[in-house]
Scaffold this active site. Sequence first.
Site, PDB file in Angstrom:
ATOM      1  N   GLU A   1     -12.608  -2.231  12.253  1.00  0.00           N
ATOM      2  CA  GLU A   1     -12.505  -1.460  11.016  1.00  0.00           C
ATOM      3  C   GLU A   1     -13.616  -1.772  10.022  1.00  0.00           C
ATOM      4  O   GLU A   1     -14.295  -0.876   9.544  1.00  0.00           O
ATOM      5  CB  GLU A   1     -11.132  -1.714  10.380  1.00  0.00           C
ATOM      6  CG  GLU A   1     -10.987  -1.044   9.022  1.00  0.00           C
ATOM      7  CD  GLU A   1      -9.618  -1.288   8.393  1.00  0.00           C
ATOM      8  OE1 GLU A   1      -8.751  -1.880   9.048  1.00  0.00           O
ATOM      9  OE2 GLU A   1      -9.429  -0.871   7.229  1.00  0.00           O
TER      10      GLU A   1
ATOM     11  N   GLU B   1       0.819  -1.206   0.000  1.00  0.00           N
ATOM     12  CA  GLU B   1       0.000   0.000   0.000  1.00  0.00           C
ATOM     13  C   GLU B   1       0.860   1.266   0.000  1.00  0.00           C
ATOM     14  O   GLU B   1       0.600   2.232   0.716  1.00  0.00           O
ATOM     15  CB  GLU B   1      -0.943   0.004   1.221  1.00  0.00           C
ATOM     16  CG  GLU B   1      -1.955  -1.159   1.154  1.00  0.00           C
ATOM     17  CD  GLU B   1      -2.894  -1.234   2.354  1.00  0.00           C
ATOM     18  OE1 GLU B   1      -2.535  -0.703   3.417  1.00  0.00           O
ATOM     19  OE2 GLU B   1      -3.975  -1.827   2.215  1.00  0.00           O
TER      20      GLU B   1
ATOM     21  N   ASP C   1      -8.561  -8.766   3.847  1.00  0.00           N
ATOM     22  CA  ASP C   1      -8.252  -7.707   4.815  1.00  0.00           C
ATOM     23  C   ASP C   1      -9.361  -7.554   5.852  1.00  0.00           C
ATOM     24  O   ASP C   1     -10.105  -6.579   5.814  1.00  0.00           O
ATOM     25  CB  ASP C   1      -8.039  -6.388   4.050  1.00  0.00           C
ATOM     26  CG  ASP C   1      -7.550  -5.272   4.966  1.00  0.00           C
ATOM     27  OD1 ASP C   1      -7.154  -5.573   6.112  1.00  0.00           O
ATOM     28  OD2 ASP C   1      -7.565  -4.116   4.531  1.00  0.00           O
TER      29      ASP C   1
END
Lengths: 772, 772
Positions: free
Chosen positions: A348, A241, A320
């Site tokens: 998240e 990333e 993820d």
Amino acid sequence: MRGVRGMLGRTLRAEKELPQENAMVLGTLASIRSVVPGFHVDSPLGEEGFWLTTEQVHGFHCLIVTAKADRGVLYGVFALLSRMARNEEVVALNEVQQPYAPLRWVNQWDNLDGGIERGYGGRSIFFEDGRVRTDLTLVREYARLLASIGINGCAINNVNANPRLLQEDFLPQFARIADAFREWGIRIAIAIDLSSPKVIGGLDTFDPLDPRPIEWWREKVDAIYRRIPDFGGFVVKADSEGRPGPSIYGRTPVDAANVIASALKPHGGIVFYRAFVYDHHLNWQDSKSDRAKAAYDTFHPLDGKFDDNVIIQTKHGPIDFQVREPVSPLFGGLQHTNVSIELQITQEYTGQQRHLCFLPSMWKEVLDFDLQLNRNGTPVKDVVSGKTFRRSIGGLVGVANVGTDASWLSHPLAMANLYGFGRLAWNPDLSPRAIAEEWTRLTFGSDPAVVNTICEMQVNSWRVYESYTGPLGAQTLTDILGSHYGPGVESSERNGWGQWHRADHEGVGIDRTVATGTGYVGQYSLPVAKMYESLESTPDEQLLFFHHVPYTHLLRSGKSVIQYIYDSHYEGAEHAAGNVLQWKLLRGRIDEPRYSDVLARLEYQAGHSIVWRDAVCNWFLRASGIPDEKHRVGNYPDRIEAEAMQLAGYSIVNVVPRENASGGKAIECLQPRGCKASFQFTRDAGWYEIDVVYFDQSNGDSSFRVLVCNQLVDEWVANDTLPATKIGGDSSMRRRIRGLALRPGDEIRIVGTPDMEEHAPLDYVEIHGLQK
Amino acid sequence: MRGVRGMLGRTLRAEKELPQENAMVLGTLASIRSVVPGFHVDSPLGEEGFWLTTEQVHGFHCLIVTAKADRGVLYGVFALLSRMARNEEVVALNEVQQPYAPLRWVNQWDNLDGGIERGYGGRSIFFEDGRVRTDLTLVREYARLLASIGINGCAINNVNANPRLLQEDFLPQFARIADAFREWGIRIAIAIDLSSPKVIGGLDTFDPLDPRPIEWWREKVDAIYRRIPDFGGFVVKADSEGRPGPSIYGRTPVDAANVIASALKPHGGIVFYRAFVYDHHLNWQDSKSDRAKAAYDTFHPLDGKFDDNVIIQTKHGPIDFQVREPVSPLFGGLQHTNVSIELQITQEYTGQQRHLCFLPSMWKEVLDFDLQLNRNGTPVKDVVSGKTFRRSIGGLVGVANVGTDASWLSHPLAMANLYGFGRLAWNPDLSPRAIAEEWTRLTFGSDPAVVNTICEMQVNSWRVYESYTGPLGAQTLTDILGSHYGPGVESSERNGWGQWHRADHEGVGIDRTVATGTGYVGQYSLPVAKMYESLESTPDEQLLFFHHVPYTHLLRSGKSVIQYIYDSHYEGAEHAAGNVLQWKLLRGRIDEPRYSDVLARLEYQAGHSIVWRDAVCNWFLRASGIPDEKHRVGNYPDRIEAEAMQLAGYSIVNVVPRENASGGKAIECLQPRGCKASFQFTRDAGWYEIDVVYFDQSNGDSSFRVLVCNQLVDEWVANDTLPATKIGGDSSMRRRIRGLALRPGDEIRIVGTPDMEEHAPLDYVEIHGLQK
């Protein structure tokens, strides 16, 4: 003594010698033996295990807490305190416990400015304004809390690491954090940026094979250990990333990890090298391209080449932290390498502590999943704890992200996740219900109504969250490009991030088979691959992760995929509404502040689950063209759309994506003095409640007033801090006005006043009759 | 609607016409008659009374709340809400209520700087920084609260008035307060300084018979009424405690009051002229001199000369809100003058909201006291309400002094006093227990355990407070020269303030008889005077107010005065300790914040009642030389005096007055780094609790640590805000360390660290064994 005093109001005496009376005796085996001749342990105790037992010593009754080393004694003391807190027997104990995995770590993604990446519990307890906080009281409390559930390490900063942390002047600062953690048996690690030798070291390279960066790392590490002799090591996110990594110099993760590992090795430090390495510019038009394959493709070829103080830290699934993923095949692909599993405590993708989602239910399934690497059974828990391949280190890492909020994670019920992480790391054979019950009794006391209600809510909550977000293995159908919070069904498609679900007008899911798909299934052991390769043997809850099927495909239950999508979303939203009613039965049984706080969150969740339900169902209705058998999707007889009301000042706007507002439209007010939206009530006279669905952005505090026949019946300010600066599924809010007497012909009027960038936006009103 | 919504969660519909369904109908008699032909009231309704009734109207069931005027309807609505809140029947109502007294006022002694004279509930809700507050939300809440108990007026500023309030620019400011009060039917008054024509008017005189001040007052009043047409009038404190008054010009209170009354008369305003006029430079060596006589001596000769819009506002007793006083004889001395009785809700002499003291018990005795002015019985309530002498105005005034504290008066149980004041002003025939029960159910709900416990505590609390402060009519034996809070037995003596109790080594009390004393008794009607003139017929609880007796004088119980003083103080302190145990039984039945707040106050009160007990008992032991039959006074076997401990750094100081510290001495630490005081425990091994008695002044935050055999067992900071800047009875505090295991030979050590002017002062330690 602090624990006993807090619970029983008595201060025990601390004495160094055995007293001439009954006593609790705490000490290592060696120290106990020196005062109690002939004392011996029946079963072997590992480095961190403990033994609780009772013994007559010189005619006195002694409750003995002992272990090979101090840390074990500490864990034994917490086990004893936990028993006392849960009103369990402590008189005739004989209990040996050993932790399942040697490494039981938490990671905090805290930034030096005091913010926390993907943190939903307030500001950092470690940092503010680019420095370590002066007052570390909360750090000490956190250390005690972590020790009480057996955690033995903590990485204190964001994996997207600020190189500044390795500057010389910062060492004395994070050394203070290490000091605070040390008395609770917890080592610290820091996340580093691999380019540090260049960025802060003044070198012109950070090539891991160049002798100058090698020397730089050695000196840096030596300096750290001079100040922090029990320093844990480094966490590394590289080539991921946008983070710099060895690929820049054509080097491998092995080259990078081993250089740092060599520097740490003489001091006993560890490198936690994250396997979260993937290309986020994938070609979405290539049907063979698959992000899920990246970790295995990168790290499996390197198996056996990492130094023995390197751990490959692997997220539990191949993508993820989605609400549902299969287990990462990399756990089977590293048989000669230390591994740890990374679990995410901070929610998240699972509601960001605004939705209740008890994650030990999910983790338990992951840890128990049999990778079938040999004939004896190879559950993930045995691989990551090092048992399967006889690795000396290994374990579980939880991304905790607690903050300065009074309940650490903001939602008062969310700490059950941190508790559950610690308990599973210690003993993955505990059931999620047993964990929920322990936590509830420790947190709210032993009132059976309270314990049963909270446990029931917790253990169901993950499946409930899954059911109204992304069921059947389609992953969390959230806005993956921004908030990772509200619905965003299409945000995953037609871009390079690779979180595709490949839904179109004919079907949904990714074909990851070897025969016809991306080939991902081939990364598993043969028996597992065989299960996932076949549509028939793939479990329904993982179906769309492995296969692309038509909407009419029938599940084991005989229900079609499309009807399941509709039904699960309605059932999930109903369950969320039911939690509110369940919770209300606890009024008076829980202290008012926590009762009210949880109630407000459950009410919010019930409202937001409807936003999710409607967005996902309407998207799939439009994509598939197949109506809901039960005629719910697209039909809302109790709903009055804002755009259909009589408007004064308000203007109609299209919402993008359209399914994130009812009817695809909303109204906004650009008049500073406010606007009006009104309609006539036409149903029978009676008692009703009105839900006003509006949008609460973080960039303004609009105010709303509701009048019935000119009588003000409610008013509020939209000042919550949701992760949204525009109208949509992230900002949608529901205000319930209870107990209204309505008569046919009544005019219901909403007056909205905008503030800054928030234009008093309204979606719709829903009116429900009340039972008499 | 706000009340019903808050309690039941339903928003009633407001309609102006009678609906075609069941309804609650609120309105004046005239408005009800206009829609319900033939509607009539069975019994006459006064100006502020109301009628709750039910009626079939056009076939629908109507609950009707009606009255002659709006204010009566408002009171009727609150009566209905109170019934609903207390779970009482509201279906078949037929209830007429009239207020007993026409004037039901509160006074607030608020200063323009935001402080409140004798206020113990935070800052002023009206003023800050010399101005009226911008945000008057709390004023509106206070107005609603007052209206709910039938209060119809409020004087908003300190009777020690700041003339600034009459300056022109201030009128728009306090007019905002009047606006906030008006919607709840409450008129405002302001307290004025009689010298205003000179001080702010620019005249060279404020002689009430000079035409210029007369004209000045007329213009000032006219200006006020232009802005506040329902302005209530002025409160006047003159020629009292240093305030200017008509005596400067040789004029009388009649001259002063009537001038202002004339200005107010055309507008319907009233002058509340306070009878609290006395000489505070009395000759204490003159045995005929008596402050108790002052009000009667001043005002009785003026009876009949005041205008009919003047009220003489008289404190209930002849002195000043002591814990026990006889009724003021002035109530019998003004038969041709309007009077009101001034009661004190703020607990100036009764524990300042740190001690529980439910005053309706006292007020009820005062209001019921028969002045025997004619043969029909003339209780005080009939005199002050105007009934006895057929006065058109009269009533009750309560000095409330609420502030910005969340519970208005700081102690969560203290608001029962304001509630009780309003209820007694409305209906003085209510019993204190009935009032306590109403308040408790409205405030804490209807759980019988909660209601019974709180009611029992409340109704006993005044006598408990009296018993450990100043029993037998000796008045509150407090520091009358300063705080009016802690013990100060001798502070009243040998000075001109005239609050003498005349205790010496032979006896105690003031002879106020006509025959041999000050002659005060002669101010009462003959039958009352006869009762008080004779030692035999004077009630024991008033004994020392009227007679000087030897300590060996026997009370009706056969107990001597001195033994009664000892016993009552011990019993009172025991009762205060018992309240703590009673309260603890309510844990979980009351919300945690209020539970904890009240518990902390009751624990403080239990400790401070011991300070009171010991100070008063030791003073009388020393004065009388007569020992306590029960060997308690002066004998404290469980106590270790700080001055007897082994001291390191600490020095011994004498405390003045000596009875305000145990043994007359304390220790102070002048070493900035701290001092130590230690002693050896010599009793049997077992579980104990330790009380550390220290002093907490407002001018420093010392810290203390307590160690047993070097083990820290407690630590705290002395940061309460008691009314004290030195060691003594006001600042004495008790810290209880519970549940300590002690063994003979243990060293107990206290480490004190001073701060600013507070030198970590310690008085003593007391050790109590715990039951197993």
